[in-house]
Scaffold this motif. Sequence first.
Motif, PDB file in Angstrom:
ATOM      1  N   ALA A  89       0.816  -1.216   0.000  1.00  0.00           N
ATOM      2  CA  ALA A  89       0.000   0.000   0.000  1.00  0.00           C
ATOM      3  C   ALA A  89       0.852   1.268   0.000  1.00  0.00           C
ATOM      4  N   GLY A  90       2.162   1.104  -0.072  1.00  0.00           N
ATOM      5  CA  GLY A  90       3.049   2.248  -0.184  1.00  0.00           C
ATOM      6  C   GLY A  90       3.211   2.691  -1.622  1.00  0.00           C
ATOM      7  N   PHE A  91       4.122   3.588  -1.839  1.00  0.00           N
ATOM      8  CA  PHE A  91       4.309   4.201  -3.156  1.00  0.00           C
ATOM      9  C   PHE A  91       4.729   3.188  -4.220  1.00  0.00           C
ATOM     10  N   ILE A  92       5.900   2.616  -4.089  1.00  0.00           N
ATOM     11  CA  ILE A  92       6.390   1.706  -5.129  1.00  0.00           C
ATOM     12  C   ILE A  92       5.615   0.395  -5.097  1.00  0.00           C
ATOM     13  N   GLY A  93       5.282  -0.084  -3.906  1.00  0.00           N
ATOM     14  CA  GLY A  93       4.555  -1.345  -3.793  1.00  0.00           C
ATOM     15  C   GLY A  93       3.215  -1.312  -4.502  1.00  0.00           C
ATOM     16  N   SER A  94       2.450  -0.235  -4.330  1.00  0.00           N
ATOM     17  CA  SER A  94       1.141  -0.152  -4.988  1.00  0.00           C
ATOM     18  C   SER A  94       1.296  -0.039  -6.498  1.00  0.00           C
ATOM     19  N   ASN A  95       2.287   0.707  -6.952  1.00  0.00           N
ATOM     20  CA  ASN A  95       2.529   0.779  -8.397  1.00  0.00           C
ATOM     21  C   ASN A  95       2.908  -0.587  -8.955  1.00  0.00           C
ATOM     22  N   PHE A  96       3.656  -1.373  -8.174  1.00  0.00           N
ATOM     23  CA  PHE A  96       4.034  -2.712  -8.622  1.00  0.00           C
ATOM     24  C   PHE A  96       2.811  -3.624  -8.709  1.00  0.00           C
ATOM     25  N   VAL A  97       1.889  -3.500  -7.769  1.00  0.00           N
ATOM     26  CA  VAL A  97       0.655  -4.290  -7.817  1.00  0.00           C
ATOM     27  C   VAL A  97      -0.093  -4.010  -9.116  1.00  0.00           C
ATOM     28  N   TYR A  98      -0.267  -2.730  -9.450  1.00  0.00           N
ATOM     29  CA  TYR A  98      -0.964  -2.387 -10.701  1.00  0.00           C
ATOM     30  C   TYR A  98      -0.204  -2.917 -11.915  1.00  0.00           C
ATOM     31  N   TYR A  99       1.095  -2.768 -11.908  1.00  0.00           N
ATOM     32  CA  TYR A  99       1.903  -3.223 -13.037  1.00  0.00           C
ATOM     33  C   TYR A  99       1.733  -4.723 -13.261  1.00  0.00           C
ATOM     34  N   MET A 100       1.810  -5.494 -12.198  1.00  0.00           N
ATOM     35  CA  MET A 100       1.746  -6.951 -12.329  1.00  0.00           C
ATOM     36  C   MET A 100       0.352  -7.418 -12.741  1.00  0.00           C
ATOM     37  N   LEU A 101      -0.680  -6.825 -12.173  1.00  0.00           N
ATOM     38  CA  LEU A 101      -2.037  -7.239 -12.531  1.00  0.00           C
ATOM     39  C   LEU A 101      -2.382  -6.832 -13.959  1.00  0.00           C
ATOM     40  N   ASN A 102      -1.794  -5.746 -14.440  1.00  0.00           N
ATOM     41  CA  ASN A 102      -2.011  -5.347 -15.831  1.00  0.00           C
ATOM     42  C   ASN A 102      -1.253  -6.249 -16.797  1.00  0.00           C
ATOM     43  N   LYS A 103      -0.109  -6.763 -16.366  1.00  0.00           N
ATOM     44  CA  LYS A 103       0.731  -7.556 -17.262  1.00  0.00           C
ATOM     45  C   LYS A 103       0.332  -9.024 -17.316  1.00  0.00           C
ATOM     46  N   TYR A 104      -0.047  -9.599 -16.176  1.00  0.00           N
ATOM     47  CA  TYR A 104      -0.292 -11.043 -16.092  1.00  0.00           C
ATOM     48  C   TYR A 104      -1.747 -11.337 -15.742  1.00  0.00           C
ATOM     49  N   LYS A 105      -2.346 -12.244 -16.478  1.00  0.00           N
ATOM     50  CA  LYS A 105      -3.714 -12.659 -16.171  1.00  0.00           C
ATOM     51  C   LYS A 105      -3.730 -13.764 -15.119  1.00  0.00           C
ATOM     52  N   GLU A 106      -2.826 -14.721 -15.256  1.00  0.00           N
ATOM     53  CA  GLU A 106      -2.782 -15.854 -14.326  1.00  0.00           C
ATOM     54  C   GLU A 106      -1.750 -15.561 -13.245  1.00  0.00           C
ATOM     55  N   ILE A 107      -2.190 -14.942 -12.167  1.00  0.00           N
ATOM     56  CA  ILE A 107      -1.274 -14.536 -11.106  1.00  0.00           C
ATOM     57  C   ILE A 107      -2.087 -14.339  -9.832  1.00  0.00           C
ATOM     58  N   GLN A 108      -1.437 -14.528  -8.700  1.00  0.00           N
ATOM     59  CA  GLN A 108      -2.076 -14.215  -7.414  1.00  0.00           C
ATOM     60  C   GLN A 108      -1.100 -13.414  -6.565  1.00  0.00           C
ATOM     61  N   LEU A 109      -1.558 -12.255  -6.124  1.00  0.00           N
ATOM     62  CA  LEU A 109      -0.750 -11.382  -5.283  1.00  0.00           C
ATOM     63  C   LEU A 109      -1.364 -11.320  -3.895  1.00  0.00           C
ATOM     64  N   VAL A 110      -0.624 -11.778  -2.912  1.00  0.00           N
ATOM     65  CA  VAL A 110      -1.027 -11.603  -1.519  1.00  0.00           C
ATOM     66  C   VAL A 110      -0.257 -10.404  -1.008  1.00  0.00           C
TER      67      VAL A 110
END
Length: 352
Positions: A10-31
């Motif tokens: 929920a921080g700056f780089i971490g939240s941007n990374f969450v968006y990046y990964m969910l936009n790039k990969y369909k089959e993925i799970q982020l905890v």
Amino acid sequence: MKRYLITGCAGFIGSNFVYYMLNKYKEIQLVNLDKLTYAGNLENLKGVEGDERHIFVQGDICDRELVSSLFEKYDFDYVINFAAESHVDRSITNPEIFVETNVLGTVNLLQCAKNAWFKDGKWAEGKKYIQVSTDEVYGSLGEEGYFMETTPLCPHSPYSSSKASADMFVMAFHDTYGMPVNITRCSNNYGPYQFPEKLIPLMINNVKNHKQLPVYGDGMNVRDWLYVEDHCKAIDMVAEGGRDGEVYNVGGHNERPNIFIVKTIINQLHDRLKDEGINEGLIKYVADRLGHDRRYGIDPTKIKEELGWYPETTFEVGIVKTIDWYLANEEWMNNVTSGNYQKYYEEMYKNK
């Protein structure tokens, strides 16, 4: 399906990374694990609410029982550790918190990963721990040269010392136990969702509100600026293809003095808002930060040659995109700059 534990999501780089990964990969799970301290903001993750690939857990990376239970439940393939106290000024005021989160928290994550991944004398296939670090662990540069992965660690602030210590524990787990790890060391990031104690969002917010713009020293401290999405791309590439046990420097070759950044923001907002009250008269030079490193500059040759990464966003493009985002998200800025932030801001700058 690959499973990731993302700490500090929920921080700056971490939240941007969450968006990046969910936009790039369909089959993925982020905890996504975050303690939600002052800089951890669930509003940063509004855009992924309802996405089943994203699971948010509020908690502390120092909590052994919690972290162990997450490993047991989700059988992570990767740990990406963004969780950190990260502001140098705060580390000067209260260094103990930086030791607790940045050092002890990292060691706890490593230990939990080891317990989950190391069975019957061998490591499970396809697992990796990624430590997201900083170029500040190298110390300060003169007018020439760049930080390389072989540059000796020479941290100068409590913050950078805590990050260097964490890096050394990561490598100790690799060298002692054979844990599959990588470390990334990035230059100054900027972009959406950055908490406004850092230079660029602080100046954007102050300029808009005709507040003084506190600039340390002579304003000529130089940083290498990296747009956050380029950094997210680099971390993903290191996780997928980085050689085991290697460090990768991630820099933008966008070196700028702090005063250049401030004047750029003034000029941009003056022209956009058509406001004559926005001018360089808002600048106030204040007493320099204790132990203020003069220059950082990164040589990213290794990650370019080995993984094909390069910074796609020039500073001229990135700063416009960043200002666009903050102008379009005034409610976000108003929410994060209320309450405790105002008290902190006064304590930092009122007597300088």
